[in-house]
Design a protein around this motif. Sequence first.
Motif, PDB file in Angstrom:
ATOM      1  N   SER A   1     -23.409  36.983 130.166  1.00 30.63           N
ATOM      2  CA  SER A   1     -23.380  37.064 131.629  1.00 30.63           C
ATOM      3  C   SER A   1     -24.748  37.476 132.164  1.00 30.63           C
ATOM      4  O   SER A   1     -25.215  36.977 133.192  1.00 30.63           O
TER       5      SER A   1
ATOM      6  N   ILE B   1     -16.005  38.896 139.356  1.00 29.85           N
ATOM      7  CA  ILE B   1     -15.569  37.647 138.736  1.00 29.85           C
ATOM      8  C   ILE B   1     -14.380  37.880 137.814  1.00 29.85           C
ATOM      9  O   ILE B   1     -13.440  37.076 137.771  1.00 29.85           O
TER      10      ILE B   1
ATOM     11  N   GLN C   1     -10.826  36.015 138.081  1.00 27.83           N
ATOM     12  CA  GLN C   1     -10.287  35.176 137.016  1.00 27.83           C
ATOM     13  C   GLN C   1      -8.872  35.571 136.625  1.00 27.83           C
ATOM     14  O   GLN C   1      -8.016  34.716 136.379  1.00 27.83           O
TER      15      GLN C   1
ATOM     16  N   PHE D   1     -18.825  38.933 146.308  1.00 28.93           N
ATOM     17  CA  PHE D   1     -19.710  38.037 145.566  1.00 28.93           C
ATOM     18  C   PHE D   1     -20.444  37.113 146.534  1.00 28.93           C
ATOM     19  O   PHE D   1     -21.666  36.916 146.428  1.00 28.93           O
TER      20      PHE D   1
ATOM     21  N   ILE E   1     -21.608  30.163 141.465  1.00 31.11           N
ATOM     22  CA  ILE E   1     -20.440  30.805 140.851  1.00 31.11           C
ATOM     23  C   ILE E   1     -19.850  29.910 139.756  1.00 31.11           C
ATOM     24  O   ILE E   1     -19.370  30.400 138.727  1.00 31.11           O
TER      25      ILE E   1
ATOM     26  N   VAL F   1     -19.399  31.261 135.960  1.00 35.09           N
ATOM     27  CA  VAL F   1     -18.076  31.337 135.328  1.00 35.09           C
ATOM     28  C   VAL F   1     -17.998  30.388 134.130  1.00 35.09           C
ATOM     29  O   VAL F   1     -17.553  30.769 133.041  1.00 35.09           O
TER      30      VAL F   1
END
Length: 447
Positions: free
Chosen positions: A150, A173, A177, A209, A256, A260
């Motif tokens: 990350s 995140i 998720q 975010f 994003i 991800v």
Amino acid sequence: MSVKKNTPLVSDHWLLGCIKTFPKDPLQFMEDKLKEHGDFLRINMLVKKLYITSNPDVIKHILQTNQKNYIKDYAYRQLKLALGNGLLINEGEHWKKQRRLAQPAFYKKRLETLFQIMVSISQEYCDSLEAKRGEQKSTNMLSEMMHVTSKIVMETLLGSELGEKLSHVESNITVAQKQIVRRIRKPFSIPFTYLDGSHKEFMNNITEFDEFIFSVIDKRNQQPEKDYPDLLNMLMAARDEDGNPMDKRQLRDEVITIFVAGHETSANALSWALYLLSKHPEICKKLKTEITNVLGGNAPKLEDLRNLEYTKMVIDESMRLYPPAYAVGRENLEEDTILGYNLPKGSPMISSIWSLHRRPDIWEQPEAFLPERFAPDKVKQRSKWHYIPFGAGPRMCIGNHFAIMEIQILLVMLLQRFEFVLDESHPVIPEPLITLRPKDGLMMWVK
């Protein structure tokens, strides 16, 4: 005129069909049913029939030959809540335009500018891992890999803009998720998420975010003369055929999506590679010998990667056995016929990459960990549709070169300095969430 036929129908209960058995263990369910009933079948999911396949010809038809007739399925539509209209989710002409805009940022030549960032972060991480060497307690290497990948993805995306916000962004995140997985796995629970506060928490995390990303974009728009060596700068510099840049919302969606899709798949691939190497010490020894011969104890340089041939074979074989993207979901816009089988309009379809990669008619000893099967001469002899860890066709993952570079750098730098011993008291079970990860982590001693 040929008569259209229906695929075999599987139903584990006269009323409920497979509504209980399929979600319980999707990987084993698909593996068992595809072996028992053939490689292209339907399962009864109460209100819908779900098509499942591991047939490479069927997968090619869906992902390439007639790909215009197939859109992303329900699971991807749930991901849209967080990812917006990023490349992973977008469809049709808008997707095509966006792909053309974003593609140059992921050309191999462009990625070379990010190579040193990956090496530096990997070096810092290995230095920090020294503290865990020889500890009495085993370490969760999945969590470790999630953290370092990350950081790599965020720094290559946003450079120094991230600063100390990394852990907060990771938390945003992660919460998002978990909520999306819940919506995918238990769609009947969606109304309750508005009552128990989890949807509100999800939206708050996405909003945080967004505010951070928009502030970075605004700052860069105010300093057009400054050149940032990262992916966001490349995306902001991209122009379509009319000379127009991406708007702020689209930039946010791509950032994003890259984060991800980028860090989690790489972390899982690394974790599975470490797991397999710990179970096969003779392969690990051969790999370490190559690393020593090529690098001689030094950090990798860009030109070293092509000489780390066995390393790449190990990574490919790890992703064959444990593909992070273990399934691809689609839905057909119009009625279709595949191999003589009829598919009514709106049929949900899962291409099981997990099962494709374990077909005994394609792979000799499919359950065995044999990196040599990815020797260059053997790869040339095999259809490209037999091994698709990054998908295939026009919508093949745009970040595949980025991911392989990141995985290769981290794996060789970890094995240069450490030995990883599996904690046998902690079972390693594949868990198919958005990506395929070891359930409850991967516990190892660092030596």
